[in-house]
Design an enzyme around this catalytic site. Sequence first.
Site, PDB file in Angstrom:
ATOM      1  N   GLY A  69       0.850  -1.363  -0.108  1.00  0.00           N
ATOM      2  CA  GLY A  69       0.068  -0.055  -0.060  1.00  0.00           C
ATOM      3  C   GLY A  69       0.928   1.293   0.079  1.00  0.00           C
ATOM      4  O   GLY A  69       0.568   2.350  -0.852  1.00  0.00           O
ATOM      5  N   THR A  70       1.615   1.155   0.824  1.00  0.00           N
ATOM      6  CA  THR A  70       2.707   2.549   0.733  1.00  0.00           C
ATOM      7  C   THR A  70       3.353   3.101  -0.519  1.00  0.00           C
ATOM      8  O   THR A  70       3.177   4.092  -0.891  1.00  0.00           O
ATOM      9  CB  THR A  70       3.639   2.395   1.866  1.00  0.00           C
ATOM     10  OG1 THR A  70       3.160   1.964   3.206  1.00  0.00           O
ATOM     11  CG2 THR A  70       4.689   3.467   2.296  1.00  0.00           C
ATOM     12  N   SER A 197      -3.037  -3.657  -0.896  1.00  0.00           N
ATOM     13  CA  SER A 197      -1.923  -4.126  -0.300  1.00  0.00           C
ATOM     14  C   SER A 197      -2.514  -5.668   0.217  1.00  0.00           C
ATOM     15  O   SER A 197      -3.546  -5.969   0.877  1.00  0.00           O
ATOM     16  CB  SER A 197      -1.778  -3.371   1.035  1.00  0.00           C
ATOM     17  OG  SER A 197      -0.833  -4.259   1.941  1.00  0.00           O
ATOM     18  N   HIS A 199      -1.310  -7.976   2.782  1.00  0.00           N
ATOM     19  CA  HIS A 199      -1.143  -8.396   3.806  1.00  0.00           C
ATOM     20  C   HIS A 199      -2.582  -7.993   4.638  1.00  0.00           C
ATOM     21  O   HIS A 199      -2.712  -8.456   5.791  1.00  0.00           O
ATOM     22  CB  HIS A 199       0.073  -7.882   4.779  1.00  0.00           C
ATOM     23  CG  HIS A 199       0.150  -6.557   4.922  1.00  0.00           C
ATOM     24  ND1 HIS A 199       0.034  -6.259   6.546  1.00  0.00           N
ATOM     25  CD2 HIS A 199       0.362  -5.428   4.404  1.00  0.00           C
ATOM     26  CE1 HIS A 199      -0.008  -4.969   6.539  1.00  0.00           C
ATOM     27  NE2 HIS A 199       0.403  -4.492   5.312  1.00  0.00           N
ATOM     28  N   THR A 235      13.569  -7.309 -10.100  1.00  0.00           N
ATOM     29  CA  THR A 235      12.764  -8.476 -10.239  1.00  0.00           C
ATOM     30  C   THR A 235      11.677  -8.953  -9.244  1.00  0.00           C
ATOM     31  O   THR A 235      11.561  -8.592  -8.251  1.00  0.00           O
ATOM     32  CB  THR A 235      14.102  -9.601  -9.698  1.00  0.00           C
ATOM     33  OG1 THR A 235      15.243  -9.353 -10.646  1.00  0.00           O
ATOM     34  CG2 THR A 235      13.803 -11.018  -9.842  1.00  0.00           C
ATOM     35  N   CYS A 322       0.010   1.469  12.237  1.00  0.00           N
ATOM     36  CA  CYS A 322       1.033   2.155  11.397  1.00  0.00           C
ATOM     37  C   CYS A 322       1.736   3.390  11.943  1.00  0.00           C
ATOM     38  O   CYS A 322       2.643   3.570  11.581  1.00  0.00           O
ATOM     39  CB  CYS A 322       0.732   2.418   9.988  1.00  0.00           C
ATOM     40  SG  CYS A 322      -0.216   1.032   9.505  1.00  0.00           S
TER      41      CYS A 322
END
Length: 388
Positions: A69-70, A197, A199, A235, A322
């Site tokens: 997300g960030t 995101s 997670h 990669t 966060c």
Amino acid sequence: MIYMDHSATTPVDKRVLDFMLPYFGEKYGNASSLHSLGQEAKKAIEEARVKVAKVIHADPSEIYFTSGGTESNNFAIKGVSFADKDKGKHIITTKIEHDCVLNTCKWLEKRGFEVTYLDVDKHGLIDIGDLESSLREDTILVSITHANNEIGTVQDMEEIGKTVKESNAYLHTDAVQSVTKLPVDVKKMRLDMLSISSHKIFGPKGVGCLHIRKGVKLDPLAHGGGHEGGLRSGTENVSGIVGFGEAMKIGEEERPKAMPRLQKLRDKIMDNVLKIDNTWLNGHPQKRLPINANFSFKFIEGESLVLLLDAKGIEASTGSACSSKSLKPSHVLLAIGLKPEEAHGSLRLTLGKDNTEKDADYLLEVLPEVVSELRKMSPFKKDYGEFE
Ligand SMILES: Cc1ncc(COP(=O)(O)O)c(C=O)c1O
């Protein structure tokens, strides 16, 4: 342990983990390699791209994998700002965005961009009229989160989409908290970009994506070998990407059954917690994420509440996980009108598919006791003179 902090992160679903495991072992190819092992990795990435695109009604070619997300929010906001700086230097966002949006905007302000931070009402909703009157000739981007990570308030993205389409600006939404919990459709919402995101949806950490509508031009953040259409070199995190794709597929397939059940459980928690005196709900009573409840308890510090609940086996959070490194009260709670001391007394409970009726009953048994215990010790007690 009863985990009620699913907006901070989620465990990896066992089915997702099983799907990922071969890509740490025998399927270790680099997707850029021409040999079979490389092509097997490339195929797996493309299959994940199709799964992600399907959930948000996008074309697979519009999905760019990132580290989460960030990065996706940085990519959307900086990417448009760098690419479109000759068209204009004005950005619109809100006062209740995640720090990764707010700090990106602050960084751009130091480099000559002008940012309008829209106010929200006491429930956390923006005013569409405010948005309309803030749009200017030189506005290049509007970035508004779909569902807030702290108070769960859900913005009307279709209305926002209609309004922004009348202007020259692009529209980006952070859908990190809403995807697989609410229907998300980039076409109906008329979105140009959308962040996800993995997670937060029972997938692995360190992976996510930015959806970029065909025709939208962004500058890349990372330059290199030209991966992801030249927009995100490096990669590919193959195991993470395949896990993310599978988590999106499972989350969306299970949403129609899972969300009504969790919403019922959340409503039971809300109804009963609000019976505790000097307690209120933060966020919109109806327009909120089905998994989110956010309360303020007067005369109490959220940190103490979270630690005592933890000692009793319940994991929750105060404000946003966060930003818990900071002792400042949550900017979201301040923006909806709470006083700093009220903002410090907040508790966020966010449910996930493993939570049961028994979990809710245990929470409802323990929480009133913990609140009462803390209030007995509260240094604020005598200031208010409301407790004996
Ligand atoms: C609304 C929102 N946006 C962005 C992020 C950041 O996502 P990530 O942890 O994948 O960088 C979070 C994480 O809490 C969030 O809740």
